[in-house]
Every structure is written in C-alpha cells, then in structure tokens.
Design a protein around this motif. Structure first.
Motif, mmCIF file in Angstrom:
data_model
loop_
_atom_site.group_PDB
_atom_site.id
_atom_site.type_symbol
_atom_site.label_atom_id
_atom_site.label_comp_id
_atom_site.label_asym_id
_atom_site.label_seq_id
_atom_site.Cartn_x
_atom_site.Cartn_y
_atom_site.Cartn_z
ATOM 1 N N ALA A 130 0.831 -1.209 0.000
ATOM 2 C CA ALA A 130 0.000 0.000 0.000
ATOM 3 C C ALA A 130 0.866 1.259 0.000
ATOM 4 O O ALA A 130 0.568 2.231 -0.702
ATOM 5 C CB ALA A 130 -0.939 0.004 1.201
ATOM 6 N N THR A 147 -2.853 3.535 -0.920
ATOM 7 C CA THR A 147 -4.045 2.697 -0.831
ATOM 8 C C THR A 147 -4.069 1.640 -1.930
ATOM 9 O O THR A 147 -3.568 1.861 -3.049
ATOM 10 C CB THR A 147 -5.326 3.537 -0.922
ATOM 11 O OG1 THR A 147 -6.460 2.677 -0.835
ATOM 12 C CG2 THR A 147 -5.386 4.332 -2.213
ATOM 13 N N LEU A 148 -4.675 0.494 -1.591
ATOM 14 C CA LEU A 148 -4.892 -0.572 -2.568
ATOM 15 C C LEU A 148 -6.328 -0.586 -3.075
ATOM 16 O O LEU A 148 -6.732 -1.488 -3.802
ATOM 17 C CB LEU A 148 -4.575 -1.938 -1.935
ATOM 18 C CG LEU A 148 -3.133 -2.152 -1.459
ATOM 19 C CD1 LEU A 148 -2.995 -3.518 -0.800
ATOM 20 C CD2 LEU A 148 -2.149 -2.028 -2.613
ATOM 21 N N HIS A 149 -7.095 0.421 -2.681
ATOM 22 C CA HIS A 149 -8.508 0.486 -3.051
ATOM 23 C C HIS A 149 -8.657 1.006 -4.482
ATOM 24 O O HIS A 149 -9.082 2.142 -4.714
ATOM 25 C CB HIS A 149 -9.277 1.378 -2.065
ATOM 26 C CG HIS A 149 -9.336 0.793 -0.686
ATOM 27 N ND1 HIS A 149 -9.958 1.407 0.372
ATOM 28 C CD2 HIS A 149 -8.847 -0.367 -0.189
ATOM 29 C CE1 HIS A 149 -9.841 0.664 1.463
ATOM 30 N NE2 HIS A 149 -9.168 -0.418 1.138
ATOM 31 N N LYS A 150 -8.277 0.151 -5.423
ATOM 32 C CA LYS A 150 -8.346 0.511 -6.848
ATOM 33 C C LYS A 150 -8.311 -0.786 -7.649
ATOM 34 O O LYS A 150 -7.844 -1.827 -7.154
ATOM 35 C CB LYS A 150 -7.176 1.418 -7.233
ATOM 36 C CG LYS A 150 -5.804 0.811 -6.984
ATOM 37 C CD LYS A 150 -4.696 1.847 -7.102
ATOM 38 C CE LYS A 150 -4.658 2.762 -5.882
ATOM 39 N NZ LYS A 150 -3.552 3.728 -5.907
ATOM 40 N N PRO A 151 -8.815 -0.786 -8.871
ATOM 41 C CA PRO A 151 -8.778 -2.000 -9.693
ATOM 42 C C PRO A 151 -7.338 -2.371 -10.040
ATOM 43 O O PRO A 151 -6.565 -1.523 -10.506
ATOM 44 C CB PRO A 151 -9.560 -1.611 -10.952
ATOM 45 C CG PRO A 151 -10.311 -0.380 -10.587
ATOM 46 C CD PRO A 151 -9.497 0.324 -9.553
ATOM 47 N N ASP A 160 -1.098 7.483 -3.121
ATOM 48 C CA ASP A 160 -1.987 7.823 -2.007
ATOM 49 C C ASP A 160 -2.044 6.731 -0.939
ATOM 50 O O ASP A 160 -2.921 6.727 -0.077
ATOM 51 C CB ASP A 160 -3.403 8.137 -2.510
ATOM 52 C CG ASP A 160 -3.396 9.223 -3.585
ATOM 53 O OD1 ASP A 160 -2.633 10.199 -3.425
ATOM 54 O OD2 ASP A 160 -4.114 9.074 -4.591
ATOM 55 N N CYS A 178 2.119 2.470 -3.354
ATOM 56 C CA CYS A 178 1.118 2.908 -4.329
ATOM 57 C C CYS A 178 0.765 4.384 -4.143
ATOM 58 O O CYS A 178 0.975 4.954 -3.067
ATOM 59 C CB CYS A 178 -0.156 2.072 -4.176
ATOM 60 S SG CYS A 178 0.057 0.323 -4.518
ATOM 61 N N ASP A 231 -2.557 -1.796 -13.622
ATOM 62 C CA ASP A 231 -3.925 -1.440 -14.002
ATOM 63 C C ASP A 231 -4.062 -1.567 -15.515
ATOM 64 O O ASP A 231 -3.156 -2.048 -16.198
ATOM 65 C CB ASP A 231 -4.284 -0.035 -13.515
ATOM 66 C CG ASP A 231 -3.311 1.030 -14.021
ATOM 67 O OD1 ASP A 231 -2.568 0.745 -14.995
ATOM 68 O OD2 ASP A 231 -3.294 2.134 -13.458
#
Length: 501
Positions: free
Chosen positions: A86, A93-97, A91, A89, A116
């Motif tokens: 995380a 965060t792993l909250h992305k496709p 920002d 990456c 991505d």
C-alpha cells in the motif's frame, strides 16, 4: 475514466508520433515524463516520500534532468521490500482495480507486482504497431494464438488483454489462448489458421520453436498461414530468428518477428523494430560494429527501441535504470540488467564509421525507420557460469545447439551448471533435451560436445585461452535427457538455462 473513443484517439496519436517525430522530440519527451512522474511520486507515494527523506533529498530542488540524475537509485531490496504494498502505491491505498503478476523468481524470492489497465493499453499500442507492419495490410483477418502460460506471469494475460483492446479499435483480430498446451496449439494451427489471412503466434522463444518443429513433423502446412511471431521473456540470437523464419516460412523476418523486452515489474519496456533487427543483424556479422555498439565482439544482447511516452531509460556504469508509471511507479529503478542507451543518430554514426549508410540500407529493404531511442540489454551475469575464470553465457550454448547438424536430434533446450569431481576440480555439466522419439547415443553425445567446444572457441576468448592450456578440463560433459524430462525440462515452464549448486 478514459472513454474508448479517447483511448483510441490517443493510440492513433502515439502511433503517429512514432512514425513522424524526430530524436530531439523523444529526448525532450523522455526527460519531461521522468521529471513529471518524479514530482508526483514524491508527493503522493508514502514509500517514495520516505525514501527521499532517508536520503536527504528535497524533491522541490529537483527541477532539471541533470538534477534528476542525482536522485538515489531504487531496487527491489533497498526500496520495494522495505515498504508495504500500500505504501508503494499512489496515495497509500490498494482500493483501486488491479491485476497482479509475479516475477519468475529467477534471482530470488518472487515479487508480486500490481498493474492497471494502463499497462495493458500501452502493450496494445505496441501490438497495433506490429500489426501495421505487414505487407498484407491492417484489414487482413488475423488469428492470434497466445502460447504463454496463463497463470501468475505477465506475458500471457497482458497480451490477451492488449490484443483484445486492439480488436476493439476495429482490427479483425481473433484470439485463442491455449497457453502452454502444445497439443491445443497444434490443433489451432491445423484447424483454425487456414481460416485466416495471417496468424500471429505469441510466446516464449524456446516453446515456440518446439511448436514449429512439431508442426513440421506433423506436416501441418505452415507455409500457407502467413505466420508472424511476437516473442518475449528472453533474448535469442539471430541464428534462432533465421531458424524460426526458415522452418515457419516467415515472409520477412524484419517485419514479421518481434521480441519484447519486458518485466513483471513494469510491463513492456522496449520492443524490436525492423530497424533495430537490421542493426542487430549487421552487428552479428560485423565484429567491429558489435564491439562499438555492445562493448563486446561476440554478444547477442536484446536490441530494441522504446517509447518515451511510457518509459525512460538511463544507464549508470552499464547498469540499466528505468523510470515508468504503474500502480507501483518506479523511479530510477535498477532492473538488474546491464546494457546501454543510444539515439538513432548515435547508431547512424557508428555505422558511418564502418562505411555503411544505415538509412540507405533500411530504405533498400523497404522498412520503416523510427527515431525512437534504443536500448541494448546483455544477459545477466547471474544467468551465467564461470569455468576456470571464463564466463560462459547461455547464448554461447544456444547458438551451438542451433547448428544444422544437430537440430534434427535436439530441441535446443539445455541446462548447465558447474560441478566438482572427487578431486575437487570443477567442470561444466550440460544437460540437453532430445527431440521426441530420439534416442541418446555415444555418437550423438560426442558430436554435440565437439560442436559446443567449436562454438565456444569462436565466441569466448577466455575459454579459448583456457582450452589452449588445458583442453580436457574445460571440455563440457554432456548428458542427454528425454523430451520433457522432469529433472531439467518440464514441459510448459520457462527454461532454467543455468542451475546453481
């Protein structure tokens, strides 16, 4: 989110840039892209922000290319393995496709890299360029057979997704993904390929060679299929390209074969073009050009061009550094390869100093000339063995095993290692895979041994010197293994050319 119409227009613009922009444009683009990504990463990526802080780097003071080249180098051990995924990456965060791919673990513990759709799209631009470089025209119906493993590795899935994107842009492309199931690949060549005007086989070079050899044994009429080949995962020699082109009846190797320099770390980084293949062909025959270009007389490094819209290359003491965007952006990242970077003007001048007009030669062969920058990549030293001080690279053995007197008996795959006898003297052991239905014999073993020694004496001056003084000690021991032997040649996986004790 970018729309399909937008990405289609953008792909068309980049392809137009490749064919029209000059070297000065690409140099500016490369430097601007790297600096822009650096500034964004320094603000938005927690790991990189901390990395710069640990090295006392104030990113606000890095405003020029020269200053950028003072930024500390990153690599797997000093950067990627020091932070959580995380933190690496944007920002934090792993909250992305995301889609994950794994490294092969060739140089240590495998690392999982997320990507991505942007990398898939970048690959699609390359694949579209390859489709455009055909005498048949872009309206020709095309069957794409992807023979990379469709597992955790990047090659199979990214090429499937890239060719699907190309087909969505209006190309008549049909895709089949048999992966490493060779029987299914051969069935597709027999039953599907005749329905199309051209067939593109995508895969790992040694596995593709297996396919073509078996297709000829089964009398599949390859000559009718207008076969083209897109390779990746490792380098090969021009002798290998000639062999594939002859046995698969390739019309124009300059246009119809392409090897990609890529990695799970950041996807496709560079790619062969007709002009880069032409240069490499000349370097193979002209040792003076090879030494000027690659700093070695008998080398067959990957030689490719790259797109500064997507990637930036630098070299530091022959170590290749890459800067490129992804879910985990990489800034001045040491990929673990050695080589160098050139402009088209540099290449032209090297040829001119050898009384060859490169541009005239290219025009005479009716191939496109792109002003994209070039990168060459040598095989890694940790993918070699050292025999009495002489470094033996897999490319030396691969070349020998393509000798015309051997190809009917062996697949070309091998595994080599340094061993020690009871007196603790080292020797080179080479395990070699036989073709299906071929039996081992003393006569064949001796012939392979003599052929390998012959090629090593030509290609490797250190080996030649050692052989002059103690030939018996440096003559390799040959072991012939049946096709698909589980000890060294498991079917369908990337060949391990060097085994370490």
């Amino acid at each position: 989110m970018k729309t399909h119409a937008h990405t289609t227009r953008l792909a068309a613009k980049i392809l137009d840039d490749i064919t029209t922009k000059n070297s000065a444009y690409w140099k500016r683009r490369e430097q601007t892209s790297a600096l822009t990504l650096f500034k964004e990463a320094a603000v938005r990526i927690p790991a990189y922000k901390d990395f710069l802080k640990q090295h006392d780097i104030d990113p606000r003071k890095i405003t020029t290319w020269k200053q950028f080249q003072t930024v500390p180098i990153t690599d797997k051990d000093t950067y990627l393995r020091q932070y959580s995924l995380a933190q690496l990456c944007f920002d934090g965060t792993l909250h992305k496709p995301m889609v994950f791919a794994s490294t092969s673990g060739s140089t240590g513990k495998p690392f999982y890299f997320p990507r991505d759709r942007e990398l898939d799209w970048q690959q699609s631009v390359l694949n579209e360029l390859f489709l455009k470089n055909t005498s048949l025209g872009t309206s020709s119906s095309t069957l794409v057979i992807i023979t990379f493993g469709m597992g955790v590795w990047i090659g199979g899935l990214i090429n499937y997704q890239a060719f699907e994107l190309v087909s969505n842009r209006g190309y008549p492309v049909s895709i089949l993904t048999p992966g490493v199931n060779k029987d299914e690949v051969l069935k597709a060549l027999r039953d599907l390929a005749p329905l199309y005007e051209q067939t593109v086989v995508v895969g790992y070079p040694p596995f593709v060679k297996d396919i073509i050899d078996d297709a000829n044994v089964q009398e599949i009429p390859l000559k009718k299929f207008n076969l083209r080949f897109l390779f990746a995962a490792e380098a090969f020699t021009e002798t290998f390209r000639d062999y594939i082109s002859a046995t698969a009846h390739v019309k124009n190797p300059l246009l119809d074969t392409l090897n990609i320099y890529g990695t799970a770390d950041i996807g496709p980084m560079a790619f062969e073009t007709p002009i880069s293949i032409l240069v490499r062909q000349y370097a193979t025959k002209n040792k003076k050009i090879a030494e000027r270009l690659f700093f070695r007389k008998n080398a067959s490094p990957t030689f490719a061009q790259y797109n500064p819209h997507f990637i930036t290359f630098e070299t530091l003491s022959e170590n290749i550094l890459v800067t490129g965007n992804n879910i985990v952006p990489l800034i001045r990242y040491a990929i673990g390869d050695s080589g160098g970077v050139y402009s088209l003007g540099d290449i032209i001048e090297i040829f001119r100093s050898n009384d060859i007009d490169l541009l005239q030669e290219a025009r005479s062969k009716n191939i496109p000339i792109y002003s994209l920058p070039f990168v060459f990549v040598h095989e890694r030293k940790d993918f070699s063995v050292k025999l009495y001080g002489a470094i033996i690279y897999p490319e030396h053995i691969r070349e020998a095993l393509l000798d015309q007197s051997l190809v009917a008996h062996i697949t070309g795959k091998f595994s080599m290692q340094i061993k020690y006898n009871r007196k603790n003297n080292q020797y080179l052991q080479i395990h070699i895979e036989l073709r299906p239905h071929t039996d081992a014999s003393r006569k064949l073993t001796r012939h392979i041994q003599k052929t390998i020694v012959h090629y090593l004496l030509q290609a490797n001056t250190e080996y030649h010197n050692n052989y002059t003084h103690f030939a018996k000690k440096v003559t390799p021991k040959i072991s012939l293994a049946s096709y698909g032997s589980p000890d060294h040649f498991k079917i369908g996986i990337k060949q391990k050319w060097v085994e370490k004790i």
